[in-house]
Design an enzyme around this catalytic site. Structure first.
Site, mmCIF file in Angstrom:
data_model
loop_
_atom_site.group_PDB
_atom_site.id
_atom_site.type_symbol
_atom_site.label_atom_id
_atom_site.label_comp_id
_atom_site.label_asym_id
_atom_site.label_seq_id
_atom_site.Cartn_x
_atom_site.Cartn_y
_atom_site.Cartn_z
ATOM 1 N N ASP A 136 0.865 -1.180 0.000
ATOM 2 C CA ASP A 136 0.000 0.000 0.000
ATOM 3 C C ASP A 136 0.900 1.227 0.000
ATOM 4 O OD1 ASP A 136 -1.989 -1.870 0.410
ATOM 5 O OD2 ASP A 136 -2.803 -0.926 2.215
ATOM 6 N N HIS A 176 5.243 -7.216 -0.060
ATOM 7 C CA HIS A 176 4.964 -8.560 -0.564
ATOM 8 C C HIS A 176 5.656 -8.829 -1.904
ATOM 9 C CE1 HIS A 176 1.521 -9.258 2.311
ATOM 10 N NE2 HIS A 176 1.702 -7.949 2.421
ATOM 11 N N SER A 186 8.231 4.867 5.179
ATOM 12 C CA SER A 186 9.260 4.030 4.571
ATOM 13 C C SER A 186 9.063 3.945 3.069
ATOM 14 C CB SER A 186 9.220 2.634 5.186
ATOM 15 O OG SER A 186 9.092 2.700 6.590
#
EC number: 4.1.1.65
Length: 295
Positions: A113, A169, A256
């Protein structure tokens, strides 16, 4: 003010920034910049704050954070009262099936996301950090040999702000090599910082690995720490087969960045994302959603 494009609404929105006033003072004033260089960018500052976020005393920050930034807890299995500390909340895993993962082998999905900017046909010595600032891939990973395979390839920059889901991921089936750690500073990766500090990605703490993807060739994963990011945690098993959508790792507290590099002529990025990037806007994406295609 950070303006981004929302693909679902087809409209531009203004990002609600955690610590907005603090960031503007730190990165835009002479006194703030001195404070940044002397204290804020140092490992000890982020480490101490990270340690605090691991204590039970940090738990009281959770409910105001959820309320102030309108975070939907419906996507998560655990109630906010059950988190032991703020870092548990920050790195919370999603409910199963909370994100739709497009399993078509020809479809490239987002690994996280966040807000995305995409650059194709990259010059390895002039990769865009933000308008006016560039860096070289060999400096980013401290490896000139591995960086060469991504000449004229594609670079995808995913910025995760503190309010986002903070796990990242795999975008395909394949095998990932062991990760490499590079020590560095802890500058913010917010656009306010990127507009004022050159080579932020090459200065900050970071980790990188090569993912041998079955559909998209070799992909370079780079995870970058930032101010108050206590740790980058890799949860995958090097050398083992992984599936599309499997977790690779997560960040502890702080904004991040995840950067992916693809080899030349392996993927095409969706036109709306390229259009927004060329016009200076990030595009909001969710983990698992389509962002491109295999060539």
């Amino acid at each position: 003010m950070i303006k981004y494009f929302d693909r679902k609404t087809k409209k531009y929105s203004i990002e609600q920034v955690a610590g907005d006033i603090y960031l503007k003072w730190i990165y835009s004033s002479p006194l703030g910049m001195k404070f940044l260089e002397i204290i804020v960018k140092k490992k000890i500052f982020s480490k101490l704050y990270g340690l605090f976020c691991n204590t039970k005393y940090s738990k009281k920050k959770i409910q105001p954070f959820i309320r102030n930034f309108n975070i939907s807890m419906d996507e998560y299995d655990i109630n906010y009262n059950d988190f032991k500390c703020f870092n548990d909340f920050f790195s919370r895993p999603l409910k199963k099936n909370a994100r739709h993962i497009n399993i078509d082998k020809g479809i490239l999905i987002s690994p996280a996301d966040g807000k995305l900017m995409a650059y194709d046909h990259i010059d390895l010595d002039k990769i865009v950090q933000i308008k006016g600032f560039t860096y070289s891939l060999s400096d980013l990973i401290n490896n000139s040999i591995d960086s060469m395979k991504f000449k004229n390839g594609t670079c995808l920059i995913f910025r995760l702000c503190p309010t986002d889901y903070h796990r990242f991921h795999f975008v395909d089936w394949g095998i990932c090599e062991p990760f490499n750690k590079i020590k560095g500073d802890y500058y913010s990766v917010n656009p306010i910082s990127l507009e004022n500090i050159s080579n932020v990605f090459c200065r900050n703490k970071r980790e990188w690995s090569i993912f041998h993807s079955y559909s998209f060739g070799d992909i370079l994963y780079v995870e970058i720490g930032a101010t108050c990011v206590g740790s980058i945690i890799q949860t995958y098993c090097p050398g083992k087969n992984v599936s599309k959508g499997d977790e690779k790792g997560y960040f502890k507290f702080g904004g991040s960045t995840v950067i992916l590099f693809f080899e030349e002529n392996k993927i095409t990025v969706d036109k709306d994302i390229i259009f927004q990037t060329k016009n200076g806007f990030e595009t909001k994406v969710l983990m698992g959603e389509k962002i491109g295609n295999k060539i």
